[in-house]
Write a protein that holds these residues in place. Structure first.
Motif, PDB file in Angstrom:
ATOM      1  N   LEU A 522       0.816  -1.217   0.000  1.00 57.20           N
ATOM      2  CA  LEU A 522       0.000   0.000   0.000  1.00 57.20           C
ATOM      3  C   LEU A 522       0.849   1.266   0.000  1.00 57.20           C
ATOM      4  CD1 LEU A 522      -2.719  -1.057   2.607  1.00 57.20           C
ATOM      5  CD2 LEU A 522      -2.923  -1.060   0.115  1.00 57.20           C
ATOM      6  N   GLY A 523       2.140   1.115   0.290  1.00 58.67           N
ATOM      7  CA  GLY A 523       3.036   2.258   0.270  1.00 58.67           C
ATOM      8  C   GLY A 523       2.830   3.232   1.403  1.00 58.67           C
ATOM      9  N   VAL A 546       3.986 -11.601  -3.054  1.00 56.77           N
ATOM     10  CA  VAL A 546       3.758 -11.968  -4.445  1.00 56.77           C
ATOM     11  C   VAL A 546       2.275 -12.260  -4.611  1.00 56.77           C
ATOM     12  CG1 VAL A 546       4.345 -13.566  -6.301  1.00 56.77           C
ATOM     13  CG2 VAL A 546       6.084 -12.909  -4.613  1.00 56.77           C
ATOM     14  N   LEU A 547       1.550 -11.325  -5.195  1.00 59.10           N
ATOM     15  CA  LEU A 547       0.109 -11.455  -5.350  1.00 59.10           C
ATOM     16  C   LEU A 547      -0.291 -11.153  -6.785  1.00 59.10           C
ATOM     17  CD1 LEU A 547      -1.101  -9.550  -2.141  1.00 59.10           C
ATOM     18  CD2 LEU A 547      -1.043 -12.033  -2.461  1.00 59.10           C
ATOM     19  N   ASP A 548      -1.407 -11.745  -7.198  1.00 59.86           N
ATOM     20  CA  ASP A 548      -1.952 -11.428  -8.509  1.00 59.86           C
ATOM     21  C   ASP A 548      -2.471  -9.994  -8.513  1.00 59.86           C
ATOM     22  OD1 ASP A 548      -1.418 -13.968  -9.340  1.00 59.86           O
ATOM     23  OD2 ASP A 548      -3.450 -14.728  -8.970  1.00 59.86           O
ATOM     24  N   THR A 549      -2.584  -9.436  -9.703  1.00 63.03           N
ATOM     25  CA  THR A 549      -3.075  -8.063  -9.838  1.00 63.03           C
ATOM     26  C   THR A 549      -4.439  -7.892  -9.185  1.00 63.03           C
ATOM     27  OG1 THR A 549      -1.870  -7.823 -11.930  1.00 63.03           O
ATOM     28  CG2 THR A 549      -3.650  -6.244 -11.486  1.00 63.03           C
ATOM     29  N   LYS A 550      -5.314  -8.885  -9.345  1.00 65.27           N
ATOM     30  CA  LYS A 550      -6.652  -8.800  -8.775  1.00 65.27           C
ATOM     31  C   LYS A 550      -6.592  -8.772  -7.244  1.00 65.27           C
ATOM     32  CE  LYS A 550     -11.122  -8.633  -8.897  1.00 65.27           C
ATOM     33  NZ  LYS A 550     -11.789  -7.373  -9.308  1.00 65.27           N
ATOM     34  N   ILE A 555      -7.118  -5.811  -2.032  1.00 68.27           N
ATOM     35  CA  ILE A 555      -6.585  -5.313  -0.765  1.00 68.27           C
ATOM     36  C   ILE A 555      -6.653  -3.794  -0.714  1.00 68.27           C
ATOM     37  CG2 ILE A 555      -4.461  -5.092   0.595  1.00 68.27           C
ATOM     38  CD1 ILE A 555      -3.783  -7.976  -0.203  1.00 68.27           C
ATOM     39  N   ARG A 556      -6.383  -3.158  -1.816  1.00 70.81           N
ATOM     40  CA  ARG A 556      -6.490  -1.695  -1.858  1.00 70.81           C
ATOM     41  C   ARG A 556      -7.943  -1.253  -1.705  1.00 70.81           C
ATOM     42  NH1 ARG A 556      -1.962  -0.753  -6.628  1.00 70.81           N
ATOM     43  NH2 ARG A 556      -0.167  -0.647  -5.192  1.00 70.81           N
ATOM     44  N   ILE A 558     -10.271  -2.912   0.042  1.00 70.04           N
ATOM     45  CA  ILE A 558     -10.593  -3.075   1.460  1.00 70.04           C
ATOM     46  C   ILE A 558     -10.071  -1.883   2.250  1.00 70.04           C
ATOM     47  CG2 ILE A 558     -10.157  -4.455   3.532  1.00 70.04           C
ATOM     48  CD1 ILE A 558      -9.962  -6.934   1.709  1.00 70.04           C
ATOM     49  N   ASN A 559      -8.851  -1.470   1.962  1.00 72.28           N
ATOM     50  CA  ASN A 559      -8.249  -0.329   2.649  1.00 72.28           C
ATOM     51  C   ASN A 559      -9.068   0.936   2.406  1.00 72.28           C
ATOM     52  OD1 ASN A 559      -6.088   1.100   4.073  1.00 72.28           O
ATOM     53  ND2 ASN A 559      -5.522   1.906   2.062  1.00 72.28           N
ATOM     54  N   ASP A 560      -9.488   1.151   1.169  1.00 74.04           N
ATOM     55  CA  ASP A 560     -10.240   2.353   0.823  1.00 74.04           C
ATOM     56  C   ASP A 560     -11.626   2.343   1.478  1.00 74.04           C
ATOM     57  OD1 ASP A 560     -10.769   4.784  -0.864  1.00 74.04           O
ATOM     58  OD2 ASP A 560     -12.298   3.445  -1.714  1.00 74.04           O
ATOM     59  N   VAL A 561     -12.311   1.223   1.449  1.00 73.14           N
ATOM     60  CA  VAL A 561     -13.661   1.136   2.016  1.00 73.14           C
ATOM     61  C   VAL A 561     -13.613   1.341   3.527  1.00 73.14           C
ATOM     62  CG1 VAL A 561     -15.629  -0.399   2.428  1.00 73.14           C
ATOM     63  CG2 VAL A 561     -14.557  -0.325   0.167  1.00 73.14           C
TER      64      VAL A 561
END
Length: 874
Positions: A522-523, A546-550, A555-556, A558-561
């Motif tokens: 997430l930086g 190591v994760l797929d693009t989806k 995860i991003r 979930i973070n945003d919501v």
């Protein structure tokens, strides 16, 4: 202030001023007008409760004693009470000031003193009856096995000790007095004597051994002389080996040519028994023999032989490891101290798990009823109701070292509703196999929760069950569907929770990632812990998962919501949060064991010490990034559970906490709100400067407010997210299953009456484990600092944070003795609470003020103490 008043006004045992909102002092359960017996050190007094006062972050009781004095004391000083001894109206007329302010108060106090003195006469009369009967209680209540503890209730003891109205309050108080006068045979409850009204009965062998050692000391026996000579040589050898191996890894070396005789072992056993946690209420039956033995050895220069000195002696005798943890040995915790591979308890648990799992049946088979104490459910009770989430990814986000994986997160965008999404909080489902009647469930209830300590973890449920079947991922990683309870909530584009659901589910696609890896993804920089004993270093870069693009997109999302949901929640209820920085140590190798738990015949000594990392963190430091959004999802799941129960009219315990109360000026709350940062945090020292009372956490049936979590009245908060490590969560899961299986039933598995009774049990467990955890972490931190200071050859380039320390006071000045005052304080840079010792009357430091301090002394015994002295200006 008289000697009696001073004795009761000192600090609370195990008090910790660096508390968070949920840890504040509880409200009193002792009514005004009650007769109480209070004890502190050698002082015993009977009194009538006149009222209560909240001072310095604690609830104090104000009692009128038979001398006419009013003493202030804490609830734990009360060992027994008789409610409504004096009429409430008369009690209120007496006032609570040190001296009566008018004739009304004077007359009321005189009347109360008459009641009190009559009560004391009745107690003494009953006590004389017990004495004339020459009752011998101990042989009638001790355990059958000579090495086992027993317990006896006050009512049972009264019937055995006295035939004079055994159920009357004078006889009960007289029996209590009789028992408390026999510390060699009986031990009161450590924390909850007033509520429990039970006493531990010492094992017969403990009593016999103690009497044997008392005789040795009194007669100066040759056996004792031989032990002292042997001990003196062993201590000198141990000190030499400890010094030369200071920085070595920990090890234990057996001294083959030195063996302990049976008499040596009896002496050592008694010294071990003497090093246990007691309440400071009367003469210690061990203190005389301990003092005599250690003084005769002649190698300890302390003015007083106390628990600190005794602990050091047992370490230097090889009977304890230098890193031995004192807190986990407390009897009230009932922890199995044997290594797991040697533990009989663990072997029995594993055998029970294996036996219980073997008869599990396929869904179409017919199960027998009812279940016995060793029967798991023969098949999943809600298997036919489970929603299959298919290949939906479930992200289990936790520390790399996490041992019990309770929860995972999924997210689904809502078509045609821009910005809206469902978040699913999937919780491990031990109740898919474990019924409340099972022996493992009963053991979990007694323990209350898993115990996470620096050197070792004691899980609530057997690892053979958790790791093989219950922990998230344990089945799905084997290609099998995994049962969960799922708490789902729908958030719109503005961050409002607009829908929710609870269902039994199946998950198949579990992806485990750690907090630091997600923060890197997430930086946001992640969490940076303070390390005061290390040189500043460049922040280590976590390995990018190591994760797929989806998966990255999910995860991003979930973070945003959760960020939008949290921001919206703070607009509704905007609590401030305060917490002091706290020390937390990690050990390089875990589990870490101490000395052998069974008696040893040969002497030994210890070399080296475990490698420890000293970290300082606070709630403000850790509630960010991935840790923050996971925590927000867990809170949301608990809110969903409360709403779900309420909508169906089903009883369940909610964790509730009311808002702070301004004791003097309502503007104090406004001042703190003005000082909040964007995440709601206020400085702990600034909070202490305000006169606020933070009401304690309660467990209630109605959906009450949980102010510090931002949960409004009418919504409520039910803990459901940690069933692998909290029994309370298991209760909620069983109740949910009962509703799913019997949605129209009017009678529930757990009734309101049962839950109300259980609520007191939950609070008692939480208090015990919180106090134990704080004491434990303080002990390890001070062991670390003491070794740092005592290092025989410290490196010239080591970082020394002790050279410049600043602390802020957390309580007003208290009288320590005739010559010194003391101030409770907190040191932010070390994350430790401490005590400043100052010459009496030389200074006055306001609460919350920062002062420069230096180390005066560190004492590590049954309780670890950090003593400081002032060294300059504020």
């Amino acid at each position: 202030m008289t000697e009696t008043q001073t004795a009761f006004a000192v600090d609370v045992e195990d008090a910790d001023p660096a508390v968070g909102p949920e840890d504040a002092s509880g409200a009193s359960n002792i009514e005004a007008g009650s007769l109480v017996e209070v004890r502190k050190g050698p002082i015993l007094a009977y009194g009538i409760i006149l009222g209560h006062a909240y001072m310095n972050g604690r609830m104090w009781h104000l009692s009128l004693i038979s001398t006419g004095e009013i003493i202030q004391h804490v609830e734990s000083d009360v060992y027994i009470e008789v409610p409504r001894m004096v009429d409430l109206d008369l009690t209120l007329r007496a006032g609570t000031s040190v001296n009566p302010v008018d004739r009304v108060q004077t007359n009321a106090r005189v009347a109360i003193l008459k009641h009190l003195r009559e009560a004391e006469k009745e107690i003494n009369k009953a006590f004389m009856v017990i004495g004339r009967k020459n009752a011998v209680l101990y042989p009638r209540v001790k355990a059958k096995h000579p090495d086992e503890w027993a317990f006896v209730s006050l009512s049972e003891a009264a019937k055995l000790a006295c035939d004079y109205r055994p159920g009357s309050w004078p006889t009960l108080l007289a029996t209590h007095k009789y028992i408390m006068g026999r510390p060699m045979e009986f031990v009161p409850h450590m924390q909850f004597q007033r509520l429990a009204l039970t006493y531990d009965v010492r094992p017969e062998n403990h009593v016999v051994k103690l009497q044997r050692v008392v005789d040795m000391v009194r007669k100066r026996s040759p056996e004792l002389d031989a032990f002292i000579e042997k001990a003196r040589a062993l201590v000198l050898t141990s000190r030499e080996k400890a010094s030369e191996s200071w920085d070595d890894p920990p090890s234990r070396v057996v001294v083959e040519h030195v063996a302990f005789s049976p008499d040596d072992r009896i002496i050592l056993d008694i010294l071990h028994l003497a090093l246990r946690r007691t309440r400071s209420f009367s003469a210690d039956p061990f203190s005389g023999v301990v003092t005599s033995i250690i003084k005769r050895i002649g190698l300890y220069t302390q003015r007083m032989v106390d628990d600190v000195c005794l602990r050091q002696f047992l370490i230097e005798m090889g009977e304890m490891a230098p890193w031995e943890d004192m807190v986990t040995q407390r009897k009230e915790l009932n922890l199995d101290l044997s290594p797991e591979n040697e533990s009989q308890r663990v072997k029995e648990q594993n055998a029970l798990v294996k036996k219980s799992l073997s008869p599990l049946l396929p869904s179409q088979a017919k199960a027998k009823q009812p279940l016995g104490p060793e029967d798991f459910y023969h098949r999943d009770p809600v298997e036919h109701l489970r929603h299959d989430f298919g290949s939906l990814p479930v992200y289990v986000i936790d520390d790399i070292s996490a041992e019990e994986l309770d929860d995972g997160l999924s997210v689904e965008s809502v078509p045609n509703e821009p910005g809206a999404a469902w978040i699913h909080v999937h919780i491990a489902d031990p109740t898919s196999v474990l019924p409340p009647t099972h022996a493992i469930a009963e053991a979990a209830r007694r323990m209350g929760s898993s115990a996470y300590f620096i050197h070792r973890t004691w899980p609530m449920l057997p690892p053979s069950l958790t790791h093989e079947r219950l922990s998230l991922g344990s089945l799905s990683w084997k290609g099998k569907p995994e049962p969960v309870l799922t708490f789902s909530f729908k958030v719109d584009a503005e961050g409002n929770m607009i829908d929710y659901d609870v269902k039994a589910g199946l998950i198949r696609n579990v992806i485990r990632v750690d907090y630091d890896g997600v923060d890197q993804l997430l930086g946001n920089g992640g969490v940076q812990f303070g390390r005061p004993f290390e040189a500043p270093q460049t922040t280590a870069v976590s390995r990018m998962p190591v994760l797929d693009t989806k998966d990255v997109e999910n995860i991003r999302l979930i973070n945003d919501v959760t960020r939008r949901y949290r921001q919206r929640g703070r607009q509704t209820l905007n609590p401030f949060v305060f917490s002091a920085p706290m020390a937390n140590l990690t050990v390089a190798t875990k589990p870490l064991y101490g000395a052998p738990t069974t008696p040893i015949s040969n002497a030994a000594y210890y070399r080296g010490f475990p490698s420890l990392t000293y970290q300082v963190s606070s709630q403000k430091m850790t509630e960010r990034g991935s840790r923050l959004f996971v925590a927000e999802c867990m809170k949301a799941a608990s809110r969903v559970a409360s709403r779900w129960f309420a909508a169906r009219g089903v009883p369940m315990l909610r964790r509730s906490a009311r808002p702070p109360i301004a004791l003097e000026d309502n503007r104090d709350i406004e001042k703190l709100e003005a000082r909040m940062d964007e995440d709601g945090f206020v400085d702990h020292a600034e909070f202490l400067q305000t006169k606020l009372h933070v009401p304690p956490v309660e467990y209630v049936l109605e959906p009450g407010i949980h102010w510090s979590m931002g949960i409004p009245q009418g919504e409520g908060y039910v803990r459901v997210t940690s069933p692998l490590r909290r029994y309370n969560d298991l209760v909620a899961h069983w109740q949910i299953k009962d509703v799913l299986l019997r949605p129209t039933s009017s009678k529930r598995l757990f009734t309101p009456g049962w839950l109300t009774t259980y609520a007191a049990e939950v609070l008692a467990h939480e208090k015990l484990w919180k106090h134990s955890d704080r004491s434990h972490r303080t002990q390890w931190a001070l062991m670390y600092i003491k070794r740092f200071l005592d290092h025989p050859n410290p490196p010239s380039d080591r970082v020394d944070p002790l050279q410049s320390l600043s602390a802020y006071t957390t309580e007003p000045c208290k009288r320590r003795d005739l010559l010194e005052d003391q101030y409770a304080c907190h040191i932010p840079s070390l994350g430790l609470s401490a005590t400043i010792i100052a010459p009496r009357g030389t200074t006055d430091i306001p609460v919350g003020q920062h002062v420069n301090v230096r180390v005066k002394d560190i004492q590590v015994g049954l309780k670890a103490l950090f003593l400081l002295e002032l060294c300059g200006g504020a």
